[in-house]
Scaffold this motif. Sequence first.
Motif, PDB file in Angstrom:
ATOM      1  N   ARG A  25       0.572  -0.691  -0.388  1.00 41.71           N
ATOM      2  CA  ARG A  25       0.183  -0.143   0.084  1.00 41.71           C
ATOM      3  C   ARG A  25       1.219   1.753  -0.056  1.00 41.71           C
ATOM      4  NH1 ARG A  25      -2.887  -0.201   5.871  1.00 41.71           N
ATOM      5  NH2 ARG A  25      -4.325  -0.918   4.452  1.00 41.71           N
ATOM      6  N   ALA A  26       0.276   2.219  -0.446  1.00 40.24           N
ATOM      7  CA  ALA A  26       0.585   3.685  -0.261  1.00 40.24           C
ATOM      8  C   ALA A  26       1.312   3.776   1.051  1.00 40.24           C
ATOM      9  CB  ALA A  26       0.463   4.908  -0.956  1.00 40.24           C
ATOM     10  N   GLU A  27       2.107   4.723   1.571  1.00 43.86           N
ATOM     11  CA  GLU A  27       2.761   4.901   2.255  1.00 43.86           C
ATOM     12  C   GLU A  27       3.424   6.789   2.603  1.00 43.86           C
ATOM     13  OE1 GLU A  27       1.926   0.306   5.112  1.00 43.86           O
ATOM     14  OE2 GLU A  27       4.306   1.211   4.082  1.00 43.86           O
ATOM     15  N   ARG A  28       2.770   7.351   2.013  1.00 45.66           N
ATOM     16  CA  ARG A  28       3.693   8.153   1.462  1.00 45.66           C
ATOM     17  C   ARG A  28       4.414   9.344   2.720  1.00 45.66           C
ATOM     18  NH1 ARG A  28      -0.018  10.609  -2.822  1.00 45.66           N
ATOM     19  NH2 ARG A  28      -1.952   9.568  -0.498  1.00 45.66           N
ATOM     20  N   ASP A  52      -2.478   9.026   4.631  1.00 46.58           N
ATOM     21  CA  ASP A  52      -1.805   7.394   4.434  1.00 46.58           C
ATOM     22  C   ASP A  52      -2.052   6.136   5.354  1.00 46.58           C
ATOM     23  OD1 ASP A  52      -1.833   7.841   1.790  1.00 46.58           O
ATOM     24  OD2 ASP A  52       0.579   7.625   0.879  1.00 46.58           O
ATOM     25  N   GLU A  85      -8.542   1.964   3.646  1.00 50.05           N
ATOM     26  CA  GLU A  85      -7.068   1.838   2.523  1.00 50.05           C
ATOM     27  C   GLU A  85      -6.100   2.415   3.537  1.00 50.05           C
ATOM     28  OE1 GLU A  85      -4.698   0.515  -0.321  1.00 50.05           O
ATOM     29  OE2 GLU A  85      -7.616  -0.750  -0.409  1.00 50.05           O
ATOM     30  N   THR A  86      -6.334   3.620   4.764  1.00 52.34           N
ATOM     31  CA  THR A  86      -5.581   3.778   5.035  1.00 52.34           C
ATOM     32  C   THR A  86      -5.280   2.983   6.738  1.00 52.34           C
ATOM     33  OG1 THR A  86      -6.589   6.253   4.686  1.00 52.34           O
ATOM     34  CG2 THR A  86      -5.013   6.034   6.890  1.00 52.34           C
ATOM     35  N   LYS A 281       2.018  13.859   0.657  1.00 46.36           N
ATOM     36  CA  LYS A 281       2.041  13.919  -0.484  1.00 46.36           C
ATOM     37  C   LYS A 281       2.935  14.538  -1.540  1.00 46.36           C
ATOM     38  CE  LYS A 281      -2.608  14.027   0.465  1.00 46.36           C
ATOM     39  NZ  LYS A 281      -3.564  14.387   0.873  1.00 46.36           N
ATOM     40  N   SER A 285       4.944  10.843  -4.060  1.00 42.78           N
ATOM     41  CA  SER A 285       4.617  11.136  -5.115  1.00 42.78           C
ATOM     42  C   SER A 285       5.560  10.536  -6.358  1.00 42.78           C
ATOM     43  CB  SER A 285       3.399  10.932  -5.313  1.00 42.78           C
ATOM     44  OG  SER A 285       2.177  11.416  -4.220  1.00 42.78           O
ATOM     45  N   VAL A 333      -0.124   4.740  -5.568  1.00 45.91           N
ATOM     46  CA  VAL A 333      -0.581   5.827  -5.020  1.00 45.91           C
ATOM     47  C   VAL A 333      -1.996   6.519  -5.981  1.00 45.91           C
ATOM     48  CG1 VAL A 333      -0.048   8.632  -5.529  1.00 45.91           C
ATOM     49  CG2 VAL A 333       2.007   7.215  -4.784  1.00 45.91           C
ATOM     50  N   LYS A 336      -4.657   5.831  -3.885  1.00 42.11           N
ATOM     51  CA  LYS A 336      -5.133   6.202  -2.726  1.00 42.11           C
ATOM     52  C   LYS A 336      -5.855   8.208  -2.990  1.00 42.11           C
ATOM     53  CE  LYS A 336      -4.970   7.717   2.216  1.00 42.11           C
ATOM     54  NZ  LYS A 336      -5.770   6.890   2.760  1.00 42.11           N
TER      55      LYS A 336
END
Length: 347
Positions: A25-28, A52, A85-86, A281, A285, A333, A336
């Motif tokens: 998963r995105a974890e920015r 995220d 998704e978070t 973000k 990204s 990314v 999300k």
Amino acid sequence: MKLPRNFYRPLAVGAPEPFREMPVRAERMIHFIPPHIEKVRAKIPDLVKQVDIVLGNLEDAIPADAKEAARAGFIEMARANDFGETGLWTRINALNSPWVLDDIVEIVGAVGDKLDVIMLPKVEGAWDIHYLDQLLAQLEARHSLAKPILIHAILETAEGVNNVDAIAAASPRMHGMSLGPADLAASRAMKTTRVGGGHPGYSVLPDPVEGSARAGVQQDLWHYTIARMIDACAANGLKAFYGPFGDFSDPDACESQFRNAFLMGCAGAWTLHPSQIDIAKRVFSPDPEEVKLAARILEAMPDGTGAVMIDGKMQDDATWKQAKVIVDLAKLVARKDPELAGAYGFA
């Protein structure tokens, strides 16, 4: 020493099988919130849409007389919200603190089925990970949890940095690591009171030239440690993160520090203030134009071998691998962030 064939065996009867591949998963940004404050908990439904990872902080910055309230507040917010998704994380107190055992036992018992990651502060060696690993397995078995809770280590002591490779390889629960610059600075006896970022006194001068002023260039205090952490994480299939940037009044310096970490290989950074969310973000990204170029490289070399010319530049199997990193991140990314999905051409 544990035999390799036993590495992925559950550490307690009835505990779930460890992940062999990390959830993707995105974890920015790992956004820290103080869960003992009710008005902050009330904003969680909106925050879940913006970040995220939501992390309920129980350790530093939580007063001693608010530790139990923070733990109870985290449990309340975990129960009350759908995170989708978070990611839902918590940073527990250090293993030598009087609060940590209750942090682990009460949170896993109450909301272990919703908790993705426990962030463990002041990790000094693999032994710290082994302790939490075994305890989590016992609690997962007791509460019949279906998926394992992961561990994220903070590097904030000299001993921890010295043992970074062993920490990274300590358990299949390992999610990744974050740099903890403030405590690390104290551990090393560094002469700075800043939380992350550079220092104007840490600079280099060019050789003297008669008649010319010598302008110093500020250097990065954390470059060495970040590089060691990234290598240890990458070698073990983990994610590396820049930690906190404490000067909320200097967004330009925050963005510069985040961008350096991103370019070196970090997946994200901590955000301690709402103003830092958009910075993280933006920085973590991939740029839409880079994504489009990377996609062209993958399309031109479907099997990742050989060499092609694109816009007058040679692309080969090495640049194909680089392009795949960028496209894979862009796809995460896009899941999300619908706006970026359109910019990347994935919509």
